[in-house]
Design a protein around this motif. Structure first.
Motif, PDB file in Angstrom:
ATOM      1  N   GLU A  92       4.639  27.015  -1.934  1.00 34.91           N
ATOM      2  CA  GLU A  92       3.817  27.040  -3.140  1.00 34.91           C
ATOM      3  C   GLU A  92       4.097  28.282  -3.988  1.00 34.91           C
ATOM      4  OE1 GLU A  92      -0.205  26.445  -1.862  1.00 34.91           O
ATOM      5  OE2 GLU A  92       0.189  24.373  -1.265  1.00 34.91           O
ATOM      6  N   GLN A 117      -7.636  22.803  -5.876  1.00 37.35           N
ATOM      7  CA  GLN A 117      -6.369  23.149  -5.246  1.00 37.35           C
ATOM      8  C   GLN A 117      -6.005  22.257  -4.068  1.00 37.35           C
ATOM      9  OE1 GLN A 117      -7.746  25.786  -7.261  1.00 37.35           O
ATOM     10  NE2 GLN A 117      -5.807  25.232  -8.170  1.00 37.35           N
ATOM     11  N   ASP A 161      -4.802  33.487  -9.789  1.00 36.70           N
ATOM     12  CA  ASP A 161      -5.642  33.124 -10.915  1.00 36.70           C
ATOM     13  C   ASP A 161      -6.128  34.381 -11.638  1.00 36.70           C
ATOM     14  OD1 ASP A 161      -6.951  31.425 -12.577  1.00 36.70           O
ATOM     15  OD2 ASP A 161      -8.625  31.014 -11.231  1.00 36.70           O
ATOM     16  N   PRO A 183       0.109  25.456  -7.853  1.00 32.97           N
ATOM     17  CA  PRO A 183      -1.256  25.960  -7.680  1.00 32.97           C
ATOM     18  C   PRO A 183      -1.994  25.263  -6.541  1.00 32.97           C
ATOM     19  CG  PRO A 183      -1.154  24.500  -9.580  1.00 32.97           C
ATOM     20  CD  PRO A 183       0.241  24.601  -9.058  1.00 32.97           C
ATOM     21  N   GLU A 218      -5.424  28.924 -11.276  1.00 35.89           N
ATOM     22  CA  GLU A 218      -4.288  29.139 -10.381  1.00 35.89           C
ATOM     23  C   GLU A 218      -2.959  28.724 -11.003  1.00 35.89           C
ATOM     24  OE1 GLU A 218      -4.574  30.650  -7.522  1.00 35.89           O
ATOM     25  OE2 GLU A 218      -6.755  30.683  -7.585  1.00 35.89           O
ATOM     26  N   SER A 219      -2.973  28.204 -12.238  1.00 35.85           N
ATOM     27  CA  SER A 219      -1.733  27.675 -12.775  1.00 35.85           C
ATOM     28  C   SER A 219      -1.376  28.268 -14.135  1.00 35.85           C
ATOM     29  CB  SER A 219      -1.867  26.154 -12.860  1.00 35.85           C
ATOM     30  OG  SER A 219      -0.697  25.601 -13.333  1.00 35.85           O
TER      31      SER A 219
END
Lengths: 300, 595
Positions: A244, A88, B68, A250, B273-274
């Motif tokens: 974000e 990240q 996530d 992300p 996270e994506s």
């Protein structure tokens, strides 16, 4: 989150055992510091575990070296703080650097223009833009940009990260606010410098106005700007929560915020430590830049 | 409410499974059929497993919500997003129908209870193999064993799965659900790993009441006769898990590239996270109730509702849940309103009382507060998602839960006059003489709006000024367990769709919220215990109805507020089902037309 059950105490006991939360506090703290600072060497093939993961891992011959373990994330059962840094942080850093570039390319010329043409229409225009940039936060500008350029015009994707199209809106939304700050600082500082005697001298000896401004005036007026750039750089590159979230990027930003609500201690400590390191490095660079900008400043 | 069919299936589940046993047979594997074709025609082939390239096409883009996915490890999953992926990449012995909540065959084809009611035996399919996505070739492959033969999912994999979940070293949050039912489960799960030796721990593990009798038969031993065990045995925490992979990859076995599963889909890519992407498993045999997938790839983004809505409107996403702020706009939009669907989910929103604190130690005061809540107006003006006004706790749609059709007058309804009278009867006419009352909720914009609306209702209908306070979630949970306020907010969603998961597990003496309510009623406890043992669905429902009367009316230990719905938009080219299981979708039943 609305419906999470209260866990039975035996389940809590198992979790505390696993994450070593039933150790005395001093021991947890010493373990935490040791995990980060002391490299570990081993020759045995280990079964990967989130508890003994590490940020830096390499092999020297048959020896596995692991260094800097920031611990597991309590909120995730699949990731560690090291993973979060690895995956990240680069994303947030890219966004931060892009936003900073936009802030500088808009902010500095706008500040110079406003200072040189003080109390003219250029000055008022530039400063109006700056006031707009400071007062309209990302939380307003972001959805506005999405609505115009993604939903209505369909020019840019609304969310995500990875392509240059996806980078445009978030960097602009983030950069604009900072550019306003930089413009105002540049203007104020330049106005002060431009009235100094040595500027009059430079003009008197017949230097071109362009050289006077760039070489003599601007260089000296950059000190306050560079001073704010240090913390600004650290804040932007370690992640920006609101931008974000709005643009579905992300990055690191949300970990600074959500980890507190989640009581995700390793993530709270990791992100805080990371921000501190970035801030220290950025301020060090700022201090070094001072010496270049103003040769009177010397560190002995 | 269209999900009443669950009643038929409960009880002697064996009947319902016979049809699928005929289809599944003992070995034959249906051949993959082209995309969007009609029901697969089973063709008997002699070999157990036949790798066949599958012509499955199409992609689907959805959203799982911000953050996530915490894990896709069946033993560790606790939340909807984790369980969504787990339920598509692995399959339980049984599986809930996503619309009727009926317990249907998963990997097990049939199951039966022993004469004494304590043992349940499950017969497994023998044609399901472990698969993994090969990142190099971009194809889903079968996992091979030492002899280079495809690894078939066996009863031993299930036994390992259950025992791994119960192992105290795994520290599974949801192990407690198994502790309730499986013999020896709690003893193993609560073992002190620091004090006990490996041998002693092994002994406890071996004593757990789950045993693979042979490769395709597994037996569960329960603590007491449990009619709905097939449902519990199908939960994600009891899914088969790959022991060989976990031994090698440890905590990292769930990462894309390593992950092995055996469901209609398997993991393709997990960009933390994506997004997370699953890909159709061409080796999935396709059963009567879990067909072969028709969409090749499904990607879930991890976005907040608002950016996800923007994605939907720009065509980047095929379905989205509508943010509260957009509901009025969507309903008014000629195009979007056609794509809108409001569907029930098995959750209840409620307020609880601390029955130890004055004045909530008086059941009359509690009932007065409950009756003074105008649920219909709250839904119309505040929550706006077409939720259903709740009259009791166990949400209709759960097996065993009373329904409004059969029990229209059960529980509590809004009645301002009666509420006022009750309060006067309790000795507080118009709220005079009441001590300070606090309503607490966890910090959240939606809960705040609801709390303020209800605060106003109490003021108007009872003349009582109630103080409103809020705390961050984790702090709030601790407050509830240590010193809960007079009135507090919570919600509850099903872990498995049965009233037992609601009434008994939450409000029985020593249930989840016992420390927050301090409420204990022997008769209620007996009723829910009896209902848990009962196998006749009609009788069970009646028992739960009696228990609910005590919970929400006679004793009024809590205020049921509304039963959840969810508001979703789906593009017209997607043919889908709407799951009531807390939003857990069975994607293998979905189709995407070319668009």
């Amino acid at each position: 989150m609305e419906t999470e059950p209260t866990l039975p105490k035996e389940i809590i006991a198992n979790l505390e055992n696993k994450y070593r939360l039933n150790d005395p506090l001093w021991k947890q703290y010493v373990d935490y510091l040791t995990d980060i600072l002391v490299p570990r060497f081993s020759t045995a093939e280990e079964v990967p575990s989130l508890l003994t993961d590490a940020l830096i891992r390499f092999d020297v011959g048959a020896v596995h070296v692991k260094w800097m373990n920031f611990g597991p994330s309590y909120a995730s059962r699949a990731r560690t703080v090291n993973d979060i840094f690895k995956a990240q942080l680069p994303i947030s850093a890219q966004l931060g650097v892009l936003a900073l570039c936009i802030a500088l390319t808009i902010g500095i010329p706008m500040g110079i223009l406003a200072a040189l043409k003080q109390n003219t229409r250029w000055d008022y225009l530039g400063m109006s833009v700056a006031i707009f940039g400071v007062s309209v936060p990302v939380i307003v500008l972001g959805p506005l940009l999405i609505w115009i350029f993604a939903v209505t015009l369909r020019w840019l994707p609304a969310t995500g990260w990875g392509t240059w199209q996806q980078a445009i809106m978030p960097s602009v939304a983030l950069g604009l606010g900072s550019s306003a700050l930089i413009a105002r600082l540049t203007r104020a500082s330049l106005l002060q410098v431009i009235r100094e005697d040595y500027i009059r001298t430079a003009r008197a000896k017949g230097l071109q106005e362009r050289l006077v401004v760039i070489r003599h005036a601007l260089k000296n007026s950059m000190i306050p700007v560079v001073t704010v750039l240090g913390p600004l750089f650290a804040a932007l590159t370690t992640g920006t929560f609101i931008a974000e979230t709005i643009f579905g990027i992300p990055g690191m930003g949300k970990f600074f915020v959500t980890s507190i609500g989640n009581r995700d201690y390793p993530v709270i400590m990791g992100t805080t430590l990371l921000y501190a390191i970035f801030l220290v490095i950025a301020n060090l660079i700022v201090d070094i830049t001072y010496a270049w900008l103003d040769p009177r400043i010397r560190y002995t | 409410m269209s999900n009443r069919k669950s009643k038929l299936v409960f009880g002697l589940v064996v009947l319902a499974t016979i049809t699928s046993v005929v289809l599944a047979g003992c070995g034959p594997t249906p051949v993959p059929t082209p995309t969007a074709g009609p029901t697969p025609t089973p063709k008997v082939i002699t070999q157990v497993v036949t790798p066949t390239p599958a012509p499955i096409t199409g992609k689907l883009f959805l959203n799982l919500g911000p953050g996530d996915v915490p894990t896709i490890d069946p033993a560790l999953s606790t939340d909807t997003s984790s369980v969504q992926i787990v339920e598509e990449t692995t399959v339980g012995l049984t599986r809930q129908h996503e619309e009727t909540t009926a317990t249907e065959p998963g990997i097990a084809t049939e199951w039966k209870q022993s004469a004494d009611g304590l043992k349940w035996t499950f017969k497994l399919r023998n044609d399901v193999t472990w698969v993994k996505y090969n990142t190099a070739t971009g194809k889903v492959e079968q996992v091979l064993d030492k002899d280079k033969k495809p690894r078939v999912v066996t009863a031993k994999d299930f036994e390992y799965g259950v025992k791994r979940t119960l192992n105290p070293k795994t520290a599974s949050d949801y192990a407690y659900v198994l502790n309730f039912f499986i013999k020896g489960g709690e003893a193993f799960n609560t073992a002190d790993t620091k004090k006990l030796s490996e041998a002693e721990l092994k002994k406890l593990e071996d004593a757990v009441g789950v045993k693979a009798l042979d490769d395709f038969t597994i037996e569960f031993t329960t603590i007491e006769p449990t009619g709905f065990l097939p449902m519990v045995a199908g939960m994600w925490v009891a899914h088969a898990q790959p022991s060989w992979l976990i031994a090698e990859k440890g905590d990292r076995w769930t990462e894309a590239g390593f992950f092995q599963g055996y469901g209609p889909y398997t993991l393709k890519e997990w960009v933390h996270e994506s997004s997370i992407t699953i890909i159709a498993n061409p080796f999935w045999p396709g059963t009567a109730n879990i067909p072969k997938p028709k969409i090749n790839e499904v990607t879930w983004y991890m976005l907040d509702d608002t950016p996800a809505m923007a994605n939907y409107e720009t065509g980047k996403q095929d379905a989205a849940s509508v943010p509260l702020a957009d509901i009025d706009r969507v309903k008014a939009d000629p195009k979007l309103s056609k794509e809108l669907k409001i569907a029930p989910i098995l959750c209840t929103y409620y307020y609880g009382f601390n029955t130890k604190k004055k004045p909530m130690d008086n059941p009359k005061v509690r009932l007065a507060f409950s009756m003074a809540v105008d649920r219909v107006s709250l839904i119309k003006n505040v929550t706006k998602g077409d939720q259903e006004p709740a009259q009791w706790f166990s949400r209709p749609g759960l097996a065993g839960a009373p329904t409004l059709k059969d029990y229209p007058d059960l529980g509590v309804k809004f009645n301002a006059a009666k509420a006022k009278a009750l309060l006067a009867e309790a000795g507080y006419p118009d709220g005079k003489g009441l001590p300070e009352i606090t309503l607490m909720y966890n910090t959240h914009e939606g809960h705040k709006k609801i709390a303020e609306a209800i605060q106003q209702m109490w003021k108007t209908n009872l003349g009582v000024e109630v103080k409103v306070a809020n705390q961050e979630w984790k702090v709030y949970l601790k407050t509830l367990q240590t010193d809960s306020p007079q009135i507090w907010r919570l919600g509850w969603c099903q872990d498995y769709p049965d009233a037992n998961n609601f009434d008994k597990e939450v409000f029985r003496t020593d249930g989840h919220e016992y420390k927050a309510t301090n409420w204990s009623n022997k008769k209620f406890d007996d009723l829910v215990d009896q209902a848990g043992r009962e196998t006749d669905l009609k009788k069970r429902t009646e028992l739960y109805a009696q228990a609910e009367k005590i919970l929400v009316a006679d004793d009024a230990a809590m205020i049921p507020i509304y039963w959840y719905t969810r508001v979703t938009l789906t593009k017209p080219y997607v043919k889908r089902t709407f799951s009531v299981l807390g939003g857990l979708e069975h994607i293998e039943k979905w189709e995407v037309a070319p668009h």
